[in-house]
Design a protein around this motif. Structure first.
Motif, PDB file in Angstrom:
ATOM      1  N   ASN A 159       0.877  -1.158   0.090  1.00 17.03           N
ATOM      2  CA  ASN A 159       0.052  -0.475  -0.026  1.00 17.03           C
ATOM      3  C   ASN A 159       1.040   1.138   0.340  1.00 17.03           C
ATOM      4  N   PHE A 160       1.481   1.515   0.772  1.00 18.16           N
ATOM      5  CA  PHE A 160       2.968   2.212   0.759  1.00 18.16           C
ATOM      6  C   PHE A 160       3.520   2.349  -0.857  1.00 18.16           C
ATOM      7  N   LEU A 161       3.854   1.536  -1.190  1.00 15.24           N
ATOM      8  CA  LEU A 161       4.789   1.580  -2.748  1.00 15.24           C
ATOM      9  C   LEU A 161       4.202   1.989  -2.975  1.00 15.24           C
ATOM     10  N   LYS A 169       0.615   5.820   7.737  1.00 11.73           N
ATOM     11  CA  LYS A 169       0.012   5.748   8.664  1.00 11.73           C
ATOM     12  C   LYS A 169      -0.327   4.704   9.466  1.00 11.73           C
ATOM     13  N   LEU A 170       0.191   3.836  10.042  1.00 14.00           N
ATOM     14  CA  LEU A 170      -0.227   2.760  10.548  1.00 14.00           C
ATOM     15  C   LEU A 170      -1.532   2.563  11.563  1.00 14.00           C
ATOM     16  N   ASN A 171      -2.228   1.617  11.234  1.00 16.62           N
ATOM     17  CA  ASN A 171      -3.601   1.820  11.979  1.00 16.62           C
ATOM     18  C   ASN A 171      -3.200   1.460  12.957  1.00 16.62           C
ATOM     19  N   VAL A 172      -4.261   2.253  13.999  1.00 15.82           N
ATOM     20  CA  VAL A 172      -4.342   2.309  15.322  1.00 15.82           C
ATOM     21  C   VAL A 172      -4.255   1.306  16.598  1.00 15.82           C
ATOM     22  N   LEU A 192      12.612   0.937   6.163  1.00 13.15           N
ATOM     23  CA  LEU A 192      11.473   1.824   7.196  1.00 13.15           C
ATOM     24  C   LEU A 192      12.138   3.082   7.798  1.00 13.15           C
ATOM     25  N   ASP A 193      13.349   3.094   6.930  1.00 15.48           N
ATOM     26  CA  ASP A 193      13.356   5.109   7.194  1.00 15.48           C
ATOM     27  C   ASP A 193      12.264   5.754   6.380  1.00 15.48           C
ATOM     28  N   ARG A 194      12.154   5.511   5.139  1.00 17.37           N
ATOM     29  CA  ARG A 194      10.241   5.895   4.404  1.00 17.37           C
ATOM     30  C   ARG A 194       9.495   5.720   5.371  1.00 17.37           C
TER      31      ARG A 194
END
Length: 263
Positions: A159-161, A169-172, A192-194
């Motif tokens: 999803n990020f790519l 944004k990581l799901n709470v 990780l850094d991205r």
């Protein structure tokens, strides 16, 4: 007296005949010598002509051989270039097909469908290198490319790519254990850094707060909270008290403490 004169005339005639014979012999000898000299000249000229013709023939033969070798070398180079061009053309056609086709991934038994454009959207990562086209890849019997990693968290990466410009944004609802598993996957794939750029600083902040809680004093808690709030900060070029070599840098507070102050 008449007999004496006749004898003298006879001897004179004989002498004249002998002289004439000698002269004729000398003429003959001179003619023979001239013929021999002429023959020698003709022989030398003929020999020189034959040598010149042989030299010219040898030169023509050498030039023809050199021309043939050069032509063969040019032919070999042309054939080699043609073969390289055909190979490059085939590789480009294969890459074009690869780039524009749907890619199926099997990550730890989880199936994902995506495109090469998505997988290579962030350079310098594991997936961008894997699907760059520089390395031969062979799909499995189902037509999928297998990656031996935990597929439960791979959807976050995919999803990020698909939209790497947007901040991840990581799901709470993700608990701490799941987050640690995701961090391990992000480190493996080089993201990780991205995706979680302040992960290390968050860990430092948590460590500071835990230490303050163990200390239990109000001062320790206030100090830990203040330090955690400024774990990551940036100083721009308008900051007057910084030297030029310290301008426009991102500063991070670590767990190290020197003289009672964080570093």
């Amino acid at each position: 007296r008449r007999r004496d004169n006749g004898s003298d005339d006879s001897e004179s005639d004989e002498q004249n005949d002998a002289e004439n014979e000698d002269e004729a012999l000398r003429d003959t000898l001179r003619a023979v010598n001239a013929s021999v000299a002429a023959a020698r000249r003709r022989g030398g000229e003929e020999r020189a002509r034959l040598v010149a013709e042989a030299t010219a023939a040898a030169k023509v033969t050498a030039e023809a051989a050199a021309t043939r070798i050069e032509a063969e070398e040019m032919k070999r180079v042309v054939e080699q270039d043609r073969a390289a061009l055909e190979a490059e053309k085939a590789s480009m056609e294969k890459a074009h097909t690869f780039q524009n086709s749907t890619i199926v991934l099997s990550v730890g038994g989880h199936r994902f469908e995506t495109s090469r454009q998505t997988l290579t959207s962030v350079s310098g990562t594991y997936l961008a290198s894997m699907f760059s086209g520089r390395f031969p890849l062979t799909p499995n019997a189902e037509g999928a490319y297998f990656i031996d990693r935990d597929g439960a968290h791979f959807r976050h990466i995919l999803n990020f790519l698909r939209d790497p410009v947007e901040k991840f944004k990581l799901n709470v609802n993700v608990n701490e254990g799941q987050r640690e598993e995701l961090v391990a996957e992000l480190e493996y794939f080089g993201l990780l850094d991205r995706m979680l750029p302040y992960q290390a600083q968050e860990r430092v902040g948590q460590s500071l707060l835990r230490r303050a809680c163990l200390d239990g004093t109000r001062r320790a808690l206030e100090t830990a909270v203040a330090q955690a709030r400024v774990l990551v900060f940036e100083l721009g070029s308008t900051t007057p008290f910084l030297r030029e070599r310290f301008q426009d840098l991102r500063w991070v507070i670590t767990e190290r403490v020197v003289n009672g102050s964080p570093v």
